[in-house]
Design a protein around this motif. Structure first.
Motif, PDB file in Angstrom:
ATOM      1  N   TYR A  35       1.148  -0.994  -0.048  1.00 44.05           N
ATOM      2  CA  TYR A  35      -0.208  -0.179   0.133  1.00 44.05           C
ATOM      3  C   TYR A  35       0.590   1.087   0.046  1.00 44.05           C
ATOM      4  O   TYR A  35       0.964   2.194  -0.821  1.00 44.05           O
ATOM      5  N   ILE A  36       1.884   1.437   0.444  1.00 41.98           N
ATOM      6  CA  ILE A  36       2.385   2.617   1.039  1.00 41.98           C
ATOM      7  C   ILE A  36       4.381   2.304  -0.706  1.00 41.98           C
ATOM      8  O   ILE A  36       3.573   3.726  -1.727  1.00 41.98           O
ATOM      9  N   PHE A  37       3.818   1.601  -1.054  1.00 41.52           N
ATOM     10  CA  PHE A  37       4.438   1.059  -2.531  1.00 41.52           C
ATOM     11  C   PHE A  37       3.243   2.220  -3.470  1.00 41.52           C
ATOM     12  O   PHE A  37       4.216   2.805  -4.478  1.00 41.52           O
ATOM     13  N   ASN A  42       7.003   9.533  -0.200  1.00 41.96           N
ATOM     14  CA  ASN A  42       8.746   9.521   0.698  1.00 41.96           C
ATOM     15  C   ASN A  42       8.576   8.835   1.452  1.00 41.96           C
ATOM     16  O   ASN A  42       9.516   7.490   1.461  1.00 41.96           O
ATOM     17  N   VAL A  43       8.169   8.847   2.816  1.00 40.80           N
ATOM     18  CA  VAL A  43       8.543   7.781   3.816  1.00 40.80           C
ATOM     19  C   VAL A  43       7.460   7.397   4.309  1.00 40.80           C
ATOM     20  O   VAL A  43       5.845   8.260   4.255  1.00 40.80           O
ATOM     21  N   PRO A  64      10.901   2.293  -2.908  1.00 42.30           N
ATOM     22  CA  PRO A  64      11.111   3.333  -3.147  1.00 42.30           C
ATOM     23  C   PRO A  64      10.453   4.501  -2.490  1.00 42.30           C
ATOM     24  O   PRO A  64      11.426   5.298  -2.152  1.00 42.30           O
ATOM     25  N   ASN A  65      10.507   3.756  -1.799  1.00 42.90           N
ATOM     26  CA  ASN A  65       9.888   4.546  -0.303  1.00 42.90           C
ATOM     27  C   ASN A  65      10.957   4.557   1.011  1.00 42.90           C
ATOM     28  O   ASN A  65      11.355   3.061   0.949  1.00 42.90           O
ATOM     29  N   VAL A  66      11.378   5.227   1.562  1.00 41.15           N
ATOM     30  CA  VAL A  66      11.492   4.491   3.617  1.00 41.15           C
ATOM     31  C   VAL A  66      10.524   4.214   4.049  1.00 41.15           C
ATOM     32  O   VAL A  66       9.725   4.880   3.711  1.00 41.15           O
ATOM     33  N   VAL A  67      10.434   2.686   4.706  1.00 42.94           N
ATOM     34  CA  VAL A  67       9.108   2.104   5.089  1.00 42.94           C
ATOM     35  C   VAL A  67       9.929   2.294   6.550  1.00 42.94           C
ATOM     36  O   VAL A  67      11.071   0.968   7.351  1.00 42.94           O
ATOM     37  N   VAL A  68       9.478   2.371   7.555  1.00 41.57           N
ATOM     38  CA  VAL A  68       8.878   2.795   8.587  1.00 41.57           C
ATOM     39  C   VAL A  68       8.800   1.654   9.774  1.00 41.57           C
ATOM     40  O   VAL A  68       7.109   1.533   9.426  1.00 41.57           O
ATOM     41  N   LEU A  69       9.007   0.359  10.412  1.00 49.48           N
ATOM     42  CA  LEU A  69       7.899  -0.594  10.557  1.00 49.48           C
ATOM     43  C   LEU A  69       8.372  -0.420  12.666  1.00 49.48           C
ATOM     44  O   LEU A  69       9.612  -0.698  13.082  1.00 49.48           O
ATOM     45  N   GLU A  70       7.086  -0.310  13.101  1.00 45.76           N
ATOM     46  CA  GLU A  70       7.501   0.638  14.669  1.00 45.76           C
ATOM     47  C   GLU A  70       6.472   0.010  15.459  1.00 45.76           C
ATOM     48  O   GLU A  70       5.396  -0.098  15.231  1.00 45.76           O
ATOM     49  N   GLY A  71       7.041  -0.720  16.916  1.00 48.86           N
ATOM     50  CA  GLY A  71       5.907  -1.142  17.159  1.00 48.86           C
ATOM     51  C   GLY A  71       5.618  -0.691  19.123  1.00 48.86           C
ATOM     52  O   GLY A  71       6.169   0.594  18.375  1.00 48.86           O
ATOM     53  N   GLU A  72       5.364  -1.378  19.998  1.00 46.18           N
ATOM     54  CA  GLU A  72       5.087  -0.007  20.915  1.00 46.18           C
ATOM     55  C   GLU A  72       5.636  -0.769  21.855  1.00 46.18           C
ATOM     56  O   GLU A  72       5.238  -1.458  22.927  1.00 46.18           O
ATOM     57  N   ALA A  89      15.502  -5.112   0.463  1.00 41.31           N
ATOM     58  CA  ALA A  89      15.812  -4.963  -1.147  1.00 41.31           C
ATOM     59  C   ALA A  89      15.818  -3.052  -0.965  1.00 41.31           C
ATOM     60  O   ALA A  89      15.995  -3.146  -1.940  1.00 41.31           O
ATOM     61  N   SER A  90      15.127  -2.206  -0.262  1.00 42.84           N
ATOM     62  CA  SER A  90      15.231  -1.044   0.039  1.00 42.84           C
ATOM     63  C   SER A  90      15.457  -0.075   1.522  1.00 42.84           C
ATOM     64  O   SER A  90      15.829  -1.229   2.418  1.00 42.84           O
ATOM     65  N   LYS A  91      14.701   0.671   1.534  1.00 42.97           N
ATOM     66  CA  LYS A  91      15.695   1.716   3.252  1.00 42.97           C
ATOM     67  C   LYS A  91      14.659   1.257   4.003  1.00 42.97           C
ATOM     68  O   LYS A  91      13.578   1.420   3.435  1.00 42.97           O
ATOM     69  N   VAL A  92      15.092   0.175   5.037  1.00 44.13           N
ATOM     70  CA  VAL A  92      13.967  -0.529   6.004  1.00 44.13           C
ATOM     71  C   VAL A  92      14.272   0.392   7.729  1.00 44.13           C
ATOM     72  O   VAL A  92      15.770   0.039   7.897  1.00 44.13           O
ATOM     73  N   VAL A  93      13.536   0.401   8.051  1.00 45.11           N
ATOM     74  CA  VAL A  93      14.018   0.935   9.967  1.00 45.11           C
ATOM     75  C   VAL A  93      12.803  -0.436  10.735  1.00 45.11           C
ATOM     76  O   VAL A  93      11.547  -0.288  10.658  1.00 45.11           O
ATOM     77  N   PHE A  94      13.918  -0.874  11.337  1.00 46.40           N
ATOM     78  CA  PHE A  94      12.717  -1.676  12.859  1.00 46.40           C
ATOM     79  C   PHE A  94      13.187  -1.002  13.669  1.00 46.40           C
ATOM     80  O   PHE A  94      14.257  -0.865  14.349  1.00 46.40           O
ATOM     81  N   LYS A  95      11.801  -0.469  14.403  1.00 48.14           N
ATOM     82  CA  LYS A  95      12.136   0.405  16.017  1.00 48.14           C
ATOM     83  C   LYS A  95      10.853  -0.203  16.948  1.00 48.14           C
ATOM     84  O   LYS A  95      10.049  -0.609  16.815  1.00 48.14           O
TER      85      LYS A  95
END
Length: 285
Positions: A35-37, A42-43, A64-72, A89-95
């Motif tokens: 869905y983000i794609f 952007n992000v 092409p987006n930066v995806v941030v996957l953030e939990g609680e 295969a792209s820019k990802v942040v796990f937090k």
């Protein structure tokens, strides 16, 4: 994007509250990434509400987006029950989450391009059946983008790291030795509570390039034959490294580094290049 567990079902909703997924083998995470794609430029942020999210099919991040996957926090658990569970295969942040393998040891993460950052994440990996490690660069010089992936860690805890059911290495992050693989490992603020293995316990292993490991504490290493702690060629800067309680470990081994500043261990070890040796309770400055 918000993914939650409602009545035992994984549900993903976009910002207006419309449901875009109800249950999937990826706990609706792949559908949220797609869905983000398709809708953002952007992000894109995906919030995982408290709960256990079991991954039974590979999640591919290739946008092409930066995806941030953030939990609680630690109440958000990614249970990796498939191999590979995640391909980046792209820019990802796990937090702010907990990531674990299941009881059969399935589940690892491959990085084929782009960059990944794990921040404020707790890992529990008592068994891992993939000999190339839990997080592995599979990017090669034949990839069309030729973009060197960065695998980065900030403020992480590894509660358990093991590979006892296959009798080989317990390996956390790895850029493989064979020629043609590439990548960079950066780590700051890593606390490893326990490593148990049959052949060798390795936190970071790297084959080429420049890497950085700073503020690393290892509380407990239990093993039988090979290095309890091994940083291979290419990891060139180490600062503030503490290794405690190395039991039945032949040596604590750091090989082929350029700068070592503040290393302390209660195990016999060696430091290179080429074959410098450490006795118990040595501090290198």
């Amino acid at each position: 994007m918000v993914i939650s567990i409602e009545g035992g079902h994984y549900v993903a909703k976009e910002k207006y509250g419309n449901t875009i997924c109800s249950d999937s083998p990826t706990a609706c995470i792949q559908e949220a990434v797609n869905y983000i794609f398709n809708n953002l430029s952007n992000v894109g942020k995906i919030l995982l509400k408290r709960g256990v999210y079991t991954i039974n099919k590979t999640i591919t991040f290739n946008t092409p987006n930066v995806v941030v996957l953030e939990g609680e926090g630690s109440d958000t658990v990614l249970n990796l029950a498939y191999a590979p569970a995640i391909n980046i295969a792209s820019k990802v942040v796990f937090k702010r989450m907990r990531i674990e393998t299941n009881i059969n040891g399935y589940g690892h993460i491959t990085v084929s391009g782009g960059d990944v950052l794990f921040e404020d994440v707790v890992f529990n990996l008592p068994i891992n059946t993939y000999d190339r490690g839990f997080i592995t660069s599979v990017a090669t010089t034949t990839d069309a983008t030729r973009t060197e992936p960065i695998i980065a860690f900030r403020n992480i805890t590894i509660e358990q790291l093991g590979n006892t059911n296959t009798g080989t290495y317990a390996l956390f992050a790895y850029v493989p030795t064979p020629a043609g693989y590439y990548g960079t490992i950066l780590a700051e603020g890593v606390h490893v509570k326990n490593i148990a293995y049959n052949t060798g316990g390795i936190i970071f292993k790297y084959s080429s390039g420049v890497g950085w490991v700073e503020n690393l504490v290892v509380d407990n290493i239990v093993g039988t034959t090979q290095a309890g702690f091994y940083i291979s060629a290419g990891i060139s800067i180490l600062r503030n490294i503490v290794v405690k309680n190395a039991v039945n470990t032949r040596y604590v081994d750091i090989a082929e580094v350029d700068i070592v500043d503040g290393f302390i261990t209660n195990a016999w070890g060696r430091i290179g290049p080429p074959t410098g040796k450490l006795g118990p309770q040595q501090i290198i400055t």
